[in-house]
Design a protein around this motif. Sequence first.
Motif, mmCIF file in Angstrom:
data_model
loop_
_atom_site.group_PDB
_atom_site.id
_atom_site.type_symbol
_atom_site.label_atom_id
_atom_site.label_comp_id
_atom_site.label_asym_id
_atom_site.label_seq_id
_atom_site.Cartn_x
_atom_site.Cartn_y
_atom_site.Cartn_z
ATOM 1 N N GLU A 228 -27.155 -23.616 -23.289
ATOM 2 C CA GLU A 228 -28.492 -23.494 -22.680
ATOM 3 C C GLU A 228 -29.065 -25.040 -22.766
ATOM 4 O OE1 GLU A 228 -32.889 -21.883 -24.371
ATOM 5 O OE2 GLU A 228 -31.141 -22.013 -25.723
ATOM 6 N N PHE A 229 -29.604 -25.345 -21.613
ATOM 7 C CA PHE A 229 -29.868 -26.725 -21.513
ATOM 8 C C PHE A 229 -31.416 -26.784 -21.532
ATOM 9 C CE2 PHE A 229 -25.663 -26.610 -19.369
ATOM 10 C CZ PHE A 229 -25.065 -27.568 -19.881
ATOM 11 N N ASP A 230 -31.885 -27.974 -22.321
ATOM 12 C CA ASP A 230 -33.338 -28.200 -22.205
ATOM 13 C C ASP A 230 -33.417 -29.496 -21.403
ATOM 14 O OD1 ASP A 230 -35.438 -27.746 -24.195
ATOM 15 O OD2 ASP A 230 -35.599 -29.923 -23.693
ATOM 16 N N TRP A 231 -34.589 -29.795 -20.822
ATOM 17 C CA TRP A 231 -34.845 -30.892 -20.022
ATOM 18 C C TRP A 231 -34.892 -32.204 -21.004
ATOM 19 C CZ3 TRP A 231 -34.638 -30.760 -15.176
ATOM 20 C CH2 TRP A 231 -35.088 -29.482 -14.451
ATOM 21 N N SER A 232 -34.720 -32.179 -22.230
ATOM 22 C CA SER A 232 -34.944 -33.463 -22.891
ATOM 23 C C SER A 232 -33.425 -33.273 -23.747
ATOM 24 C CB SER A 232 -35.919 -33.288 -23.969
ATOM 25 O OG SER A 232 -35.631 -34.440 -24.748
ATOM 26 N N PRO A 233 -32.534 -34.437 -23.689
ATOM 27 C CA PRO A 233 -31.265 -34.427 -24.238
ATOM 28 C C PRO A 233 -31.553 -34.488 -25.763
ATOM 29 C CG PRO A 233 -31.631 -36.500 -23.220
ATOM 30 C CD PRO A 233 -32.734 -35.603 -22.609
ATOM 31 N N GLN A 234 -32.660 -34.756 -26.013
ATOM 32 C CA GLN A 234 -33.026 -34.962 -27.645
ATOM 33 C C GLN A 234 -33.060 -33.441 -28.305
ATOM 34 O OE1 GLN A 234 -33.046 -37.821 -29.081
ATOM 35 N NE2 GLN A 234 -32.645 -38.594 -27.308
ATOM 36 N N VAL A 235 -33.293 -32.573 -27.724
ATOM 37 C CA VAL A 235 -33.310 -31.195 -28.343
ATOM 38 C C VAL A 235 -31.909 -30.812 -28.501
ATOM 39 C CG1 VAL A 235 -33.625 -28.757 -27.844
ATOM 40 C CG2 VAL A 235 -35.197 -30.345 -27.054
ATOM 41 N N HIS A 236 -30.748 -31.012 -27.617
ATOM 42 C CA HIS A 236 -29.471 -31.042 -27.940
ATOM 43 C C HIS A 236 -28.943 -31.665 -29.196
ATOM 44 C CE1 HIS A 236 -29.640 -30.715 -23.306
ATOM 45 N NE2 HIS A 236 -29.615 -29.492 -23.784
ATOM 46 N N TYR A 237 -29.377 -33.169 -29.166
ATOM 47 C CA TYR A 237 -29.131 -33.903 -30.362
ATOM 48 C C TYR A 237 -29.572 -33.369 -31.714
ATOM 49 C CZ TYR A 237 -28.705 -38.255 -32.918
ATOM 50 O OH TYR A 237 -28.266 -39.027 -33.901
ATOM 51 N N GLN A 238 -30.791 -32.793 -31.644
ATOM 52 C CA GLN A 238 -31.279 -32.279 -32.740
ATOM 53 C C GLN A 238 -30.293 -31.097 -33.044
ATOM 54 O OE1 GLN A 238 -35.069 -30.184 -32.438
ATOM 55 N NE2 GLN A 238 -35.571 -30.850 -34.404
ATOM 56 N N LEU A 239 -30.015 -30.090 -32.425
ATOM 57 C CA LEU A 239 -29.161 -28.932 -32.725
ATOM 58 C C LEU A 239 -27.824 -29.484 -33.074
ATOM 59 C CD1 LEU A 239 -28.563 -25.972 -32.636
ATOM 60 C CD2 LEU A 239 -27.593 -26.349 -30.373
ATOM 61 N N ILE A 240 -27.159 -30.587 -32.720
ATOM 62 C CA ILE A 240 -25.931 -31.110 -33.080
ATOM 63 C C ILE A 240 -26.399 -31.596 -34.378
ATOM 64 C CG2 ILE A 240 -24.013 -32.693 -32.779
ATOM 65 C CD1 ILE A 240 -24.787 -32.346 -29.649
ATOM 66 N N GLY A 241 -27.208 -32.234 -34.683
ATOM 67 C CA GLY A 241 -27.664 -32.654 -36.115
ATOM 68 C C GLY A 241 -27.828 -31.704 -37.193
ATOM 69 N N ARG A 242 -28.004 -30.523 -36.994
ATOM 70 C CA ARG A 242 -28.103 -29.498 -37.832
ATOM 71 C C ARG A 242 -26.734 -29.250 -38.523
ATOM 72 N NH1 ARG A 242 -33.072 -28.368 -37.583
ATOM 73 N NH2 ARG A 242 -34.041 -27.782 -35.861
ATOM 74 N N LEU A 243 -25.457 -29.649 -37.743
ATOM 75 C CA LEU A 243 -24.160 -29.741 -38.352
ATOM 76 C C LEU A 243 -24.021 -30.868 -39.023
ATOM 77 C CD1 LEU A 243 -22.360 -27.690 -35.412
ATOM 78 C CD2 LEU A 243 -23.646 -26.740 -37.421
ATOM 79 N N ARG A 244 -24.459 -32.034 -38.626
ATOM 80 C CA ARG A 244 -24.109 -33.252 -39.265
ATOM 81 C C ARG A 244 -24.970 -33.803 -40.163
ATOM 82 N NH1 ARG A 244 -24.252 -36.630 -33.872
ATOM 83 N NH2 ARG A 244 -22.610 -35.852 -33.416
ATOM 84 N N PRO B 253 -25.682 -34.046 -44.465
ATOM 85 C CA PRO B 253 -24.767 -34.335 -45.850
ATOM 86 C C PRO B 253 -24.179 -33.040 -46.207
ATOM 87 C CG PRO B 253 -26.835 -35.268 -45.826
ATOM 88 C CD PRO B 253 -26.981 -34.481 -44.623
ATOM 89 N N GLY B 254 -22.782 -33.088 -46.585
ATOM 90 C CA GLY B 254 -21.854 -32.071 -46.874
ATOM 91 C C GLY B 254 -20.856 -31.730 -45.873
ATOM 92 N N GLN B 255 -21.242 -32.293 -44.770
ATOM 93 C CA GLN B 255 -20.236 -32.039 -43.458
ATOM 94 C C GLN B 255 -19.036 -32.871 -43.726
ATOM 95 O OE1 GLN B 255 -18.158 -30.534 -41.539
ATOM 96 N NE2 GLN B 255 -20.217 -29.896 -40.229
ATOM 97 N N GLU B 256 -18.057 -32.240 -44.006
ATOM 98 C CA GLU B 256 -16.567 -32.882 -44.235
ATOM 99 C C GLU B 256 -15.633 -33.173 -42.979
ATOM 100 O OE1 GLU B 256 -14.554 -30.597 -47.275
ATOM 101 O OE2 GLU B 256 -16.188 -30.965 -48.912
ATOM 102 N N GLY B 257 -16.028 -32.288 -41.781
ATOM 103 C CA GLY B 257 -15.267 -32.540 -40.467
ATOM 104 C C GLY B 257 -16.212 -33.158 -39.669
ATOM 105 N N GLN B 258 -15.398 -33.497 -38.495
ATOM 106 C CA GLN B 258 -15.916 -34.098 -37.342
ATOM 107 C C GLN B 258 -16.684 -32.893 -36.609
ATOM 108 O OE1 GLN B 258 -15.781 -37.066 -35.962
ATOM 109 N NE2 GLN B 258 -16.994 -36.437 -34.394
ATOM 110 N N VAL B 259 -17.940 -33.247 -36.231
ATOM 111 C CA VAL B 259 -18.793 -32.176 -35.717
ATOM 112 C C VAL B 259 -18.439 -32.482 -34.096
ATOM 113 C CG1 VAL B 259 -21.211 -31.498 -35.041
ATOM 114 C CG2 VAL B 259 -20.428 -32.430 -37.390
ATOM 115 N N ASN B 260 -18.113 -31.416 -33.304
ATOM 116 C CA ASN B 260 -17.881 -31.468 -31.861
ATOM 117 C C ASN B 260 -18.746 -30.437 -31.314
ATOM 118 O OD1 ASN B 260 -15.110 -32.597 -32.002
ATOM 119 N ND2 ASN B 260 -14.677 -30.667 -33.218
ATOM 120 N N ALA B 261 -19.237 -30.907 -30.060
ATOM 121 C CA ALA B 261 -20.215 -30.339 -29.324
ATOM 122 C C ALA B 261 -19.587 -30.146 -27.668
ATOM 123 C CB ALA B 261 -21.622 -31.239 -29.030
ATOM 124 N N HIS B 262 -19.606 -29.064 -27.563
ATOM 125 C CA HIS B 262 -19.045 -28.387 -26.184
ATOM 126 C C HIS B 262 -20.331 -27.899 -25.129
ATOM 127 C CE1 HIS B 262 -15.211 -28.671 -28.306
ATOM 128 N NE2 HIS B 262 -15.744 -27.696 -29.467
#
Length: 109
Positions: A25-41, A43-52
């Motif tokens: 799902e795309f938003d007109w603002s890429p900052q919304v995508h960045y915020q969603l990915i940040g929910r995985l990134r 403290p406590g995340q031990e692996g590399q976060v990938n966004a597809h």
Amino acid sequence: MMMSLRSGAGLDGLQYHCQDAVIGEFDWSPQVHYQLIGRLRRPGQEGQVNAHYVHTNWGSDPVIVEMLGIKADQSRGINDPGQAPKPRATDESRLKILAQRVLEGGASA
């Protein structure tokens, strides 16, 4: 788990169970995508976060994907106030581009 881009507020602990985000799902603002990915990134995340990013050649996807670079440049002034934005030229608004694609039959309503 599937969720809307803007519905992930308060998902504490997600970083312990997931490290891949599939965005369809795309938003007109890429900052919304960045915020969603940040929910995985968090403290406590031990692996590399990938966004597809999953998109199609139909509907509003091509127009939104094309405009995301421009929107990212516009947000740099807020996120990086000391950095000058790169010049980008556009002669039509995103709504006008989307309307034209629909009229041409390149986007389904």
